[in-house]
Design a protein around this motif. Structure first.
Motif, PDB file in Angstrom:
ATOM      1  N   LYS A 386       0.840  -1.201   0.000  1.00  0.00           N
ATOM      2  CA  LYS A 386       0.000   0.000   0.000  1.00  0.00           C
ATOM      3  C   LYS A 386       0.872   1.248   0.000  1.00  0.00           C
ATOM      4  O   LYS A 386       1.962   1.266   0.579  1.00  0.00           O
ATOM      5  CB  LYS A 386      -0.910   0.020   1.232  1.00  0.00           C
ATOM      6  CG  LYS A 386      -1.812  -1.211   1.372  1.00  0.00           C
ATOM      7  CD  LYS A 386      -2.880  -1.259   0.299  1.00  0.00           C
ATOM      8  CE  LYS A 386      -3.828  -2.433   0.517  1.00  0.00           C
ATOM      9  NZ  LYS A 386      -4.850  -2.538  -0.547  1.00  0.00           N
ATOM     10  N   SER A 387       0.371   2.290  -0.652  1.00  0.00           N
ATOM     11  CA  SER A 387       1.112   3.549  -0.688  1.00  0.00           C
ATOM     12  C   SER A 387       0.993   4.254   0.659  1.00  0.00           C
ATOM     13  O   SER A 387       0.105   3.952   1.476  1.00  0.00           O
ATOM     14  CB  SER A 387       0.563   4.453  -1.787  1.00  0.00           C
ATOM     15  OG  SER A 387      -0.752   4.890  -1.458  1.00  0.00           O
ATOM     16  N   LYS A 388       1.851   5.237   0.892  1.00  0.00           N
ATOM     17  CA  LYS A 388       1.828   5.992   2.144  1.00  0.00           C
ATOM     18  C   LYS A 388       0.496   6.708   2.320  1.00  0.00           C
ATOM     19  O   LYS A 388      -0.076   6.735   3.418  1.00  0.00           O
ATOM     20  CB  LYS A 388       2.981   6.994   2.163  1.00  0.00           C
ATOM     21  CG  LYS A 388       3.059   7.813   3.444  1.00  0.00           C
ATOM     22  CD  LYS A 388       4.229   8.777   3.411  1.00  0.00           C
ATOM     23  CE  LYS A 388       4.264   9.634   4.672  1.00  0.00           C
ATOM     24  NZ  LYS A 388       5.385  10.597   4.656  1.00  0.00           N
ATOM     25  N   ASP A 389      -0.021   7.290   1.217  1.00  0.00           N
ATOM     26  CA  ASP A 389      -1.308   8.003   1.285  1.00  0.00           C
ATOM     27  C   ASP A 389      -2.444   7.058   1.669  1.00  0.00           C
ATOM     28  O   ASP A 389      -3.319   7.409   2.467  1.00  0.00           O
ATOM     29  CB  ASP A 389      -1.622   8.679  -0.055  1.00  0.00           C
ATOM     30  CG  ASP A 389      -0.729   9.877  -0.312  1.00  0.00           C
ATOM     31  OD1 ASP A 389      -0.153  10.404   0.669  1.00  0.00           O
ATOM     32  OD2 ASP A 389      -0.618  10.291  -1.479  1.00  0.00           O
ATOM     33  N   GLU A 390      -2.441   5.851   1.083  1.00  0.00           N
ATOM     34  CA  GLU A 390      -3.484   4.870   1.413  1.00  0.00           C
ATOM     35  C   GLU A 390      -3.423   4.486   2.889  1.00  0.00           C
ATOM     36  O   GLU A 390      -4.457   4.356   3.558  1.00  0.00           O
ATOM     37  CB  GLU A 390      -3.311   3.615   0.544  1.00  0.00           C
ATOM     38  CG  GLU A 390      -3.702   3.791  -0.910  1.00  0.00           C
ATOM     39  CD  GLU A 390      -3.458   2.530  -1.713  1.00  0.00           C
ATOM     40  OE1 GLU A 390      -4.414   2.018  -2.314  1.00  0.00           O
ATOM     41  OE2 GLU A 390      -2.298   2.048  -1.734  1.00  0.00           O
ATOM     42  N   ILE A 391      -2.197   4.339   3.364  1.00  0.00           N
ATOM     43  CA  ILE A 391      -2.042   3.934   4.770  1.00  0.00           C
ATOM     44  C   ILE A 391      -2.535   5.042   5.689  1.00  0.00           C
ATOM     45  O   ILE A 391      -3.284   4.790   6.643  1.00  0.00           O
ATOM     46  CB  ILE A 391      -0.563   3.592   5.071  1.00  0.00           C
ATOM     47  CG1 ILE A 391      -0.110   2.398   4.226  1.00  0.00           C
ATOM     48  CG2 ILE A 391      -0.382   3.296   6.553  1.00  0.00           C
ATOM     49  CD1 ILE A 391       1.374   2.102   4.322  1.00  0.00           C
ATOM     50  N   VAL A 392      -2.132   6.274   5.396  1.00  0.00           N
ATOM     51  CA  VAL A 392      -2.527   7.406   6.243  1.00  0.00           C
ATOM     52  C   VAL A 392      -4.050   7.559   6.257  1.00  0.00           C
ATOM     53  O   VAL A 392      -4.665   7.776   7.308  1.00  0.00           O
ATOM     54  CB  VAL A 392      -1.851   8.702   5.758  1.00  0.00           C
ATOM     55  CG1 VAL A 392      -2.444   9.917   6.469  1.00  0.00           C
ATOM     56  CG2 VAL A 392      -0.350   8.632   5.984  1.00  0.00           C
ATOM     57  N   LYS A 393      -4.695   7.423   5.096  1.00  0.00           N
ATOM     58  CA  LYS A 393      -6.158   7.561   5.016  1.00  0.00           C
ATOM     59  C   LYS A 393      -6.864   6.485   5.828  1.00  0.00           C
ATOM     60  O   LYS A 393      -7.937   6.709   6.385  1.00  0.00           O
ATOM     61  CB  LYS A 393      -6.612   7.498   3.554  1.00  0.00           C
ATOM     62  CG  LYS A 393      -6.291   8.743   2.741  1.00  0.00           C
ATOM     63  CD  LYS A 393      -6.742   8.585   1.293  1.00  0.00           C
ATOM     64  CE  LYS A 393      -6.394   9.840   0.477  1.00  0.00           C
ATOM     65  NZ  LYS A 393      -6.785   9.678  -0.953  1.00  0.00           N
ATOM     66  N   SER A 394      -6.262   5.301   5.893  1.00  0.00           N
ATOM     67  CA  SER A 394      -6.899   4.199   6.631  1.00  0.00           C
ATOM     68  C   SER A 394      -7.027   4.513   8.119  1.00  0.00           C
ATOM     69  O   SER A 394      -7.882   3.957   8.812  1.00  0.00           O
ATOM     70  CB  SER A 394      -6.110   2.901   6.438  1.00  0.00           C
ATOM     71  OG  SER A 394      -4.918   2.896   7.200  1.00  0.00           O
ATOM     72  N   PHE A 395      -6.176   5.405   8.620  1.00  0.00           N
ATOM     73  CA  PHE A 395      -6.224   5.759  10.043  1.00  0.00           C
ATOM     74  C   PHE A 395      -7.402   6.671  10.380  1.00  0.00           C
ATOM     75  O   PHE A 395      -7.682   6.908  11.560  1.00  0.00           O
ATOM     76  CB  PHE A 395      -4.908   6.427  10.468  1.00  0.00           C
ATOM     77  CG  PHE A 395      -3.802   5.449  10.758  1.00  0.00           C
ATOM     78  CD1 PHE A 395      -3.575   4.991  12.047  1.00  0.00           C
ATOM     79  CD2 PHE A 395      -2.997   4.971   9.735  1.00  0.00           C
ATOM     80  CE1 PHE A 395      -2.560   4.080  12.313  1.00  0.00           C
ATOM     81  CE2 PHE A 395      -1.982   4.067   9.991  1.00  0.00           C
ATOM     82  CZ  PHE A 395      -1.762   3.611  11.277  1.00  0.00           C
ATOM     83  N   ASP A 396      -8.082   7.167   9.350  1.00  0.00           N
ATOM     84  CA  ASP A 396      -9.246   8.031   9.584  1.00  0.00           C
ATOM     85  C   ASP A 396     -10.567   7.324   9.329  1.00  0.00           C
ATOM     86  O   ASP A 396     -11.627   7.940   9.396  1.00  0.00           O
ATOM     87  CB  ASP A 396      -9.157   9.272   8.680  1.00  0.00           C
ATOM     88  CG  ASP A 396      -8.036  10.216   9.117  1.00  0.00           C
ATOM     89  OD1 ASP A 396      -7.903  10.435  10.338  1.00  0.00           O
ATOM     90  OD2 ASP A 396      -7.309  10.714   8.238  1.00  0.00           O
ATOM     91  N   LYS A 397     -10.512   6.021   9.023  1.00  0.00           N
ATOM     92  CA  LYS A 397     -11.736   5.259   8.774  1.00  0.00           C
ATOM     93  C   LYS A 397     -12.174   4.540  10.041  1.00  0.00           C
ATOM     94  O   LYS A 397     -11.389   3.807  10.649  1.00  0.00           O
ATOM     95  CB  LYS A 397     -11.508   4.239   7.651  1.00  0.00           C
ATOM     96  CG  LYS A 397     -11.229   4.878   6.297  1.00  0.00           C
ATOM     97  CD  LYS A 397     -10.974   3.806   5.238  1.00  0.00           C
ATOM     98  CE  LYS A 397     -10.669   4.440   3.886  1.00  0.00           C
ATOM     99  NZ  LYS A 397     -10.367   3.403   2.850  1.00  0.00           N
TER     100      LYS A 397
END
Length: 773
Positions: A386-397
């Motif tokens: 997973k890309s860094k952006d995908e990982i960071v976004k997952s922390f807000d779900k």
């Protein structure tokens, strides 16, 4: 007259021939069947249907044996294992357990040679409708040497032949008692309970030899299928099966009818005690011990040169931990921290940057980002590409999760980012208790909950020690200058100029009470934690002798700066280092390296390691005793006075944040509280003659702290844990923890009784609840 000849009947002759053919055919088929069976036995024995065990394998069946960790009082603290199997000897199997097994699983066990012919014939005729025919020996054979049964009919048939062959070989090689023992040691009762000894611990929290008959029947009931007949998942089904075990025991005359009826009426009582690596007591200690064992294994190979395996070799590790003291320590932590956390949460209700203080939102974001990068979620998603952006976004779900709380694990829905803040809001603690005369570590609590917080605050964590550092400065001054606790120094402002003692700028510490007049005895100054007096002392001794003393006391001094500010506790030290260093004072100046392992044995009881204490003389008996005498003043006229009961009994604010008061200790106690800047760390070091215990409390991050000194000082955050723990320890008379005086050296030349030394100024009255930095 000649008789007429008889004519043969063609139909009768034909029937006779046909019957003869059937007879011949039957016996031919029967003979062929026998030959086929013999051939199958031979082929199975030769390994034609799969790997068969060699003679050596029968002698030493390959099993994974758990390494068992014992406390100093003989209790099992935990295990290291790939399979949680701890072997048991036949003589430790209760008689009713053996009888229940034989009655239920193999009634003719003592009469057959591995195969029950009568049972096999019955199973063949009735196709298993009236029970199977697998003997205990066959079941053991299947567990030891063969794969799981295939669903294919022919494979199952061939599997049975292999079991028969192995069962016969086992019966030839072992006694009936050995077969029963191996069977009980091998069977998997699920929930990581491999073997009956582990099962007894996990399902009933006791040794197998102590099982009652109704408990033994439960474990035998599980042998039918431990996944299906499991008392945790299906208690009613297991109780029915348990009662069938009693019926079988009565049928085989191991019980009378009255006994059977009485036992069947008993409710099934399970004391489920999981033994996972995260379960049980001393979890943080067991992780540290794991590291100790790995280092020991590298340096101590087996006779054949290979390495020991703590997960398979069945080692026995006899530790210094006392299981009773460990339990009291964990109970004390839970009692106090539950209450303290409630007060901390209450004070954070109006805090916009909660749980942090004294930092801005950008700094908060930085802490959260760092926590995200080291999280399991981040590492797993990164491994998935997973890309860094995908990982960071997952922390807000938002997601479903189970989180720790002091009222028990709770199910909730929150974002992973919110869960980081949630866990950051918990105050943490570390606690260690040690015998100063032997060096044995008796209790080790590395945090509030190992499942949720893996970081160990006893050995891993290093935090500023605050005023708990001051006794090292006083001890150096006493050793160098032969000062008495009754000697006086001025409380007024004091400056160490730049260029002296390694400081680059002028250093003029402030007193927490903003009082700078009058004279104080050293005992008063330490009790009130007066910073200017400590600064005067380190100015007289120099910083290097203090650091050298720390080094002799087992402290890693590489990161301790050579500046006078260390006198007030700016250095970072671990609780482990602090407890072992303080123990030297209680041990009359002799440092002893902390001991966590007394002995290691292999699975056969051969001693592989025996601890030899490492000691060295650091201080004279006189210096050590005078330092202890100074610290006794802390609990009689300083911030430790609340251990005597009066303060806690009359202070409503204090009682709101703590539990278990008043303590009302009457015996001599030497100690020191410590609090660091912004109340980020609270410490208490407490000593009685044969037990030294240290406690630290604080947030995972230094920005997590109380807003004020009332609740944020060491006397409120850490001291109560010590008090609750010691009350429990003293209540247990079997522990023999001292309540007497510290040993006084012969020919003491330094006066410690200030009544004989002269009176201090009337301006220097003690302040019982003096706040302490």
């Amino acid at each position: 007259m000649a008789q007429p000849s008889k004519k043969s009947n063609p139909k009768s002759a034909s029937k006779s021939n046909d019957f003869r053919k059937y007879i011949v055919g039957f016996w031919t088929l029967f003979g062929l069947g026998i030959l086929v069976i013999i051939l199958l036995f031979l082929l199975a024995g030769w390994g034609a249907f799969g790997k068969m065990p060699k003679f050596e394998e029968l002698e030493n069946p390959e099993t994974n044996l758990a390494t068992e960790i014992f406390s100093s009082d003989g209790e099992t603290l935990g295990k290291y294992y790939s399979e949680n199997r701890t072997p048991i000897k036949y003589e430790d199997l209760p008689d009713h357990l053996i009888k229940a097994l034989v009655a239920t699983e193999d009634e003719r066990f003592y009469d057959h040679a591995g195969i029950d012919a009568r049972g096999t014939l019955r199973a063949a005729v009735f196709l298993g409708a009236r029970g199977g025919a697998s003997t205990i020996t066959q079941q053991l054979a299947k567990q030891l040497f063969t794969e799981d049964v295939s669903q294919n009919f022919m494979s199952r048939v061939l599997q049975k032949f292999k079991e028969w062959i192995i069962a016969i070989r086992l019966e030839r090689q072992y006694t009936k008692e050995e077969i029963i023992t191996m069977y009980f040691n091998k069977y998997d009762f699920v929930y990581q309970a491999v073997g009956v000894r582990s099962a007894a611990k996990i399902y009933f929290d006791k040794e197998a030899k102590d099982l009652k008959i109704e408990e033994a029947a439960v474990l035998v009931a599980m042998l039918k299928n431990s996944a299906l007949y499991n008392p945790v998942r299906r208690p009613e089904l297991v109780e029915q099966r348990r009662n069938q075990v009693f019926a079988q025991m009565e049928k085989n005359r191991f019980l009378s009818k009255a006994e059977r009826d009485s036992l069947q009426k008993l409710p099934m009582k399970i004391q489920f005690t999981p033994q996972g690596h995260d379960e049980g007591i001393a979890t943080y200690f067991r992780v540290y011990l794991q590291g100790f064992m790995k280092d020991w294994i590298k340096k101590n190979p087996k006779p054949d040169g290979s390495e020991y395996n703590i997960y398979r070799d069945g080692l026995k590790i006899y530790t210094s931990i006392d299981s009773r003291m460990q339990e009291y320590a964990e109970e004390a932590v839970a009692m106090h921290m539950t209450n303290l956390q409630k007060e901390f949460d209450r004070q954070n209700e109006s805090n916009k940057t909660a749980p942090f203080r004294d930092i801005n939102t950008e700094e908060v974001d930085g802490i959260v980002r760092n926590a995200m990068r080291v999280s399991d979620r981040w590492h797993k998603m990164e491994a998935q590409g997973k890309s860094k952006d995908e990982i960071v976004k997952s922390f807000d779900k938002k997601t479903e999760m189970r989180v720790f709380s002091w009222s028990g694990t709770k199910d909730t829905i929150m974002t992973p980012k919110d869960s980081i803040l949630y866990y950051k809001s918990f105050l943490q603690t570390g606690m260690m208790s040690m015998s100063p005369q032997t060096g044995e570590v008796k209790a080790w609590v590395g945090g509030i909950n190992f499942k949720s917080f893996k970081y160990d605050h006893v050995k891993q964590g290093k935090r500023q020690v605050g005023s708990t550092f001051k006794p090292f400065v006083y001890a150096t001054a006493i050793d160098q200058l032969k000062l008495s606790p009754c000697d006086t120094l001025p409380r007024n402002r004091f400056t160490i100029e730049a260029g002296k003692l390694g400081n680059q700028n002028d250093w003029a510490p402030a007193n927490s009470d903003n009082k700078y007049e009058g004279m104080l005895t050293l005992k008063q100054a330490l009790a009130q934690s007066v910073n200017t007096v400590t600064a005067r002392l380190i100015a007289k001794t120099g910083t290097r002798p203090v650091i050298e003393l720390l080094d002799k006391l087992g402290v890693d001094t590489k990161e301790i700066p050579n500046v006078p500010a260390i006198a007030l506790g700016t250095a970072d030290m671990s609780l482990f280092e602090m407890v072992s260093a303080y123990s030297t004072f209680a041990n009359e100046g002799v440092y002893i390296k902390p001991i966590i392992v007394n002995r290691i044995e292999d699975k056969n009881g051969t001693v592989l390691y025996q601890n030899v204490p490492e000691t060295k003389d650091v201080l004279s008996k006189e210096t050590a005793y005078v330092t202890v005498n100074l610290m006794e003043g802390v609990t009689r006229g300083g911030s430790g006075t609340r251990l005597r009961g009066t303060y806690a009994a009359n202070n409503a604010d204090y009682k709101r944040a703590v539990t278990g008061y008043p303590y009302d200790f009457k015996n001599p106690i030497a100690g020191k509280t410590g609090t660091t800047q912004n109340q980020s760390d609270g410490w208490f070091m407490g000593m009685v003659p044969n037990l030294v215990t240290g406690v630290w409390v604080g947030g995972e991050d230094r920005a997590v702290h109380f807003p004020g000194i009332r609740y944020g000082q060491g006397a409120t955050m850490a001291l109560p844990i010590w008090g609750i723990y010691m009350k429990k320890v003293y209540a247990d008379k079997d522990l023999d923890v001292s309540s007497g005086d510290f040993p006084r050296p012969d020919n003491l030349s330094i006066e410690v009784n200030c009544d004989n030394y002269g009176k201090a100024s009337s301006e220097t009255q003690l302040i019982p609840d003096e706040l302490d930095f």
